[in-house]
Design a protein around this motif. Structure first.
Motif, mmCIF file in Angstrom:
data_model
loop_
_atom_site.group_PDB
_atom_site.id
_atom_site.type_symbol
_atom_site.label_atom_id
_atom_site.label_comp_id
_atom_site.label_asym_id
_atom_site.label_seq_id
_atom_site.Cartn_x
_atom_site.Cartn_y
_atom_site.Cartn_z
ATOM 1 N N UNK A 14 0.611 -0.935 0.146
ATOM 2 C CA UNK A 14 -0.066 0.222 0.050
ATOM 3 C C UNK A 14 1.073 0.953 0.183
ATOM 4 N N UNK A 15 2.287 1.587 -1.097
ATOM 5 C CA UNK A 15 2.583 2.489 -0.605
ATOM 6 C C UNK A 15 2.250 4.017 -0.832
ATOM 7 N N UNK A 16 0.675 4.038 -1.296
ATOM 8 C CA UNK A 16 0.482 5.454 -1.241
ATOM 9 C C UNK A 16 -0.058 5.761 0.131
ATOM 10 N N UNK A 17 0.186 5.165 0.822
ATOM 11 C CA UNK A 17 -0.746 5.202 1.981
ATOM 12 C C UNK A 17 0.425 5.055 3.314
ATOM 13 N N UNK A 18 0.257 6.131 4.197
ATOM 14 C CA UNK A 18 1.724 6.627 5.024
ATOM 15 C C UNK A 18 1.563 5.503 5.612
ATOM 16 N N UNK A 19 1.299 4.489 6.010
ATOM 17 C CA UNK A 19 1.436 3.526 7.571
ATOM 18 C C UNK A 19 2.314 3.911 8.526
ATOM 19 N N UNK A 20 2.276 3.325 9.532
ATOM 20 C CA UNK A 20 3.046 3.346 10.972
ATOM 21 C C UNK A 20 3.775 1.879 10.843
ATOM 22 N N UNK A 21 4.064 1.147 9.660
ATOM 23 C CA UNK A 21 4.938 0.067 9.693
ATOM 24 C C UNK A 21 6.078 0.618 9.030
ATOM 25 N N UNK A 22 6.626 0.583 9.378
ATOM 26 C CA UNK A 22 8.767 0.849 9.272
ATOM 27 C C UNK A 22 9.628 -0.180 9.551
ATOM 28 N N UNK A 23 8.985 -1.260 9.969
ATOM 29 C CA UNK A 23 9.604 -2.200 10.222
ATOM 30 C C UNK A 23 11.189 -2.887 9.328
ATOM 31 N N UNK A 24 11.261 -2.662 8.697
ATOM 32 C CA UNK A 24 12.382 -2.343 7.555
ATOM 33 C C UNK A 24 13.105 -1.825 7.822
ATOM 34 N N UNK A 25 12.714 -0.413 8.169
ATOM 35 C CA UNK A 25 14.227 0.629 8.308
ATOM 36 C C UNK A 25 14.364 0.610 9.671
ATOM 37 N N UNK A 26 13.748 0.021 10.922
ATOM 38 C CA UNK A 26 14.218 -0.505 12.114
ATOM 39 C C UNK A 26 15.205 -1.943 12.413
ATOM 40 N N UNK A 27 14.324 -2.513 11.351
ATOM 41 C CA UNK A 27 15.007 -4.206 11.608
ATOM 42 C C UNK A 27 17.110 -3.615 10.594
ATOM 43 N N UNK A 28 16.932 -2.612 9.772
ATOM 44 C CA UNK A 28 18.477 -2.436 9.386
ATOM 45 C C UNK A 28 18.947 -1.452 10.225
ATOM 46 N N UNK A 29 18.220 -0.639 11.143
ATOM 47 C CA UNK A 29 19.148 0.081 11.801
ATOM 48 C C UNK A 29 20.829 -0.486 11.915
ATOM 49 N N UNK A 30 20.884 -1.222 12.243
ATOM 50 C CA UNK A 30 22.659 -1.517 13.155
ATOM 51 C C UNK A 30 23.572 -1.698 11.597
ATOM 52 N N UNK A 31 22.265 -2.227 10.381
ATOM 53 C CA UNK A 31 23.359 -1.883 9.704
ATOM 54 C C UNK A 31 23.409 -1.107 8.842
ATOM 55 N N UNK A 32 22.863 0.111 9.004
ATOM 56 C CA UNK A 32 23.092 0.770 8.464
ATOM 57 C C UNK A 32 24.086 2.342 9.089
ATOM 58 N N UNK A 33 24.220 1.694 10.750
ATOM 59 C CA UNK A 33 25.627 2.549 10.930
ATOM 60 C C UNK A 33 26.845 1.839 10.934
ATOM 61 N N UNK A 34 26.739 0.272 11.198
ATOM 62 C CA UNK A 34 28.120 -0.591 10.609
ATOM 63 C C UNK A 34 28.503 0.266 9.453
ATOM 64 N N UNK A 35 27.436 0.435 7.947
ATOM 65 C CA UNK A 35 27.918 1.081 7.485
ATOM 66 C C UNK A 35 28.274 2.278 7.017
ATOM 67 N N UNK A 36 27.430 2.966 8.092
ATOM 68 C CA UNK A 36 27.931 4.880 7.883
ATOM 69 C C UNK A 36 26.975 5.248 6.754
ATOM 70 N N UNK A 37 25.789 4.936 6.809
ATOM 71 C CA UNK A 37 24.702 5.112 5.137
ATOM 72 C C UNK A 37 23.487 5.888 6.492
ATOM 73 N N UNK A 38 22.721 6.244 5.276
ATOM 74 C CA UNK A 38 21.539 6.950 5.947
ATOM 75 C C UNK A 38 20.471 6.939 5.730
ATOM 76 N N UNK A 39 20.303 5.423 4.346
ATOM 77 C CA UNK A 39 19.129 5.218 4.283
ATOM 78 C C UNK A 39 19.086 3.966 3.680
ATOM 79 N N UNK A 40 17.362 3.203 3.265
ATOM 80 C CA UNK A 40 17.333 2.028 2.160
ATOM 81 C C UNK A 40 17.116 2.968 1.283
ATOM 82 N N UNK A 41 17.227 2.224 0.101
ATOM 83 C CA UNK A 41 16.936 2.548 -1.157
ATOM 84 C C UNK A 41 16.049 1.726 -1.793
ATOM 85 N N UNK A 42 15.136 1.669 -1.842
ATOM 86 C CA UNK A 42 13.878 0.122 -2.060
ATOM 87 C C UNK A 42 14.028 0.229 -3.454
ATOM 88 N N UNK A 43 14.044 -1.486 -3.996
ATOM 89 C CA UNK A 43 14.431 -1.066 -4.909
ATOM 90 C C UNK A 43 13.829 -3.225 -5.495
#
Length: 279
Positions: A139-168
């Protein structure tokens, strides 16, 4: 002065507990939100944000308990009570309390007044790194409260000194976790038109870009992004933020591009002047 919040017709201190434990937002993740801020004390693109919030509610089959005009009055009261010149507002609409933990009876509506965030302001000058992530939001047009993937990847983002995920997905790029994506091919500005949340900052940037660049709104392929001359992302907190690295690959020269910085300046001028003409 302390911040306050609005919940189902009442204004309460920001730290007051409001939700009961049988809310469908908690039990089933059935909820949506929106987020915007003021400039010079005036909510930015208020009509656009309300229309998006209304659309999200319609797509989740949730009835809004108040009108746009009633909500506007609440925002004015919350802003005045904050004692701050600039604030952010977070709307949260959930499925409400359900005795059977399934069926919606009456949605719950929360408006939080919040301090303005500092979302990597240095990144606007030097750019950010993002990590490619094989995913497209439900449901990409809905700004839902589901941010599971961002939270799950938070440690990896910090480890790689990245700011965000690029969805593809299947070779096509959609968005970042909390922002839209643009690419420059020469003087051609391209942004995705599907599997995305239609960002208000995205809309504003396209308006600003139109007199200066050829703007294309269409599906964007991952190969195009990694080969682009410039890449940037847009959101309420990021404004116009250059993306200079995708995984291990630099974007263009690996530095913020001149076209991106030009649009960044146009956007900054717009928001600097916003409240001066809206009061």
């Amino acid at each position: 002065m302390p911040f306050h919040q609005y919940f189902n017709g009442e204004i309460l201190p920001i730290d007051s507990p409001v939700f009961k434990t049988n809310d469908l937002g908690l039990l089933r993740g059935f909820g949506l939100f929106d987020y915007f801020r003021t400039y010079n004390g005036v909510p930015f693109r208020w009509d656009d944000y309300w229309q998006r919030f209304e659309n999200s509610a319609r797509l989740l089959k949730l009835t809004l308990p108040v009108s746009q005009q009633e909500t506007e009055k609440v925002l004015a009261d919350l802003h005045a009570m904050s004692g701050e010149q600039e604030v952010a507002f977070r709307f949260v609409l959930t499925g409400g309390y359900a005795s059977d933990s399934v069926n919606v009876v009456q949605p719950n509506f929360l408006i939080r007044t919040e301090s303005l965030p500092q979302d990597n302001p240095a990144g606007r000058l030097k750019g950010i790194k993002v990590l490619p992530y094989d995913y497209v939001r439900d449901l990409p047009e809905v700004k839902t409260t589901n941010y599971v993937h961002m939270v799950l990847m938070a440690d990896e983002l910090r480890r790689q000194q990245a700011a965000d995920l690029l969805f593809h997905k299947e070779g096509e790029v959609s968005e970042l976790t909390r922002s839209n994506i643009f690419i420059f091919q020469g003087d051609k500005l391209i942004t995705s038109d599907r599997n995305i949340l239609k960002g208000i900052t995205r809309k504003v940037v396209m308006e600003l870009a139109k007199p200066h660049f050829d703007v294309e709104i269409r599906p964007v392929m991952y190969k195009e992004v990694i080969m682009a001359d410039e890449v940037f992302t847009t959101s309420t907190t990021k404004w116009v933020m250059p993306v200079v690295q995708i995984g291990d690959l630099p974007v263009g020269s690996g530095e913020a591009g001149k076209r991106t910085l030009f649009l960044q300046q146009l956007f900054e001028k717009l928001v600097t002047d916003w409240g001066k003409y809206k009061k």
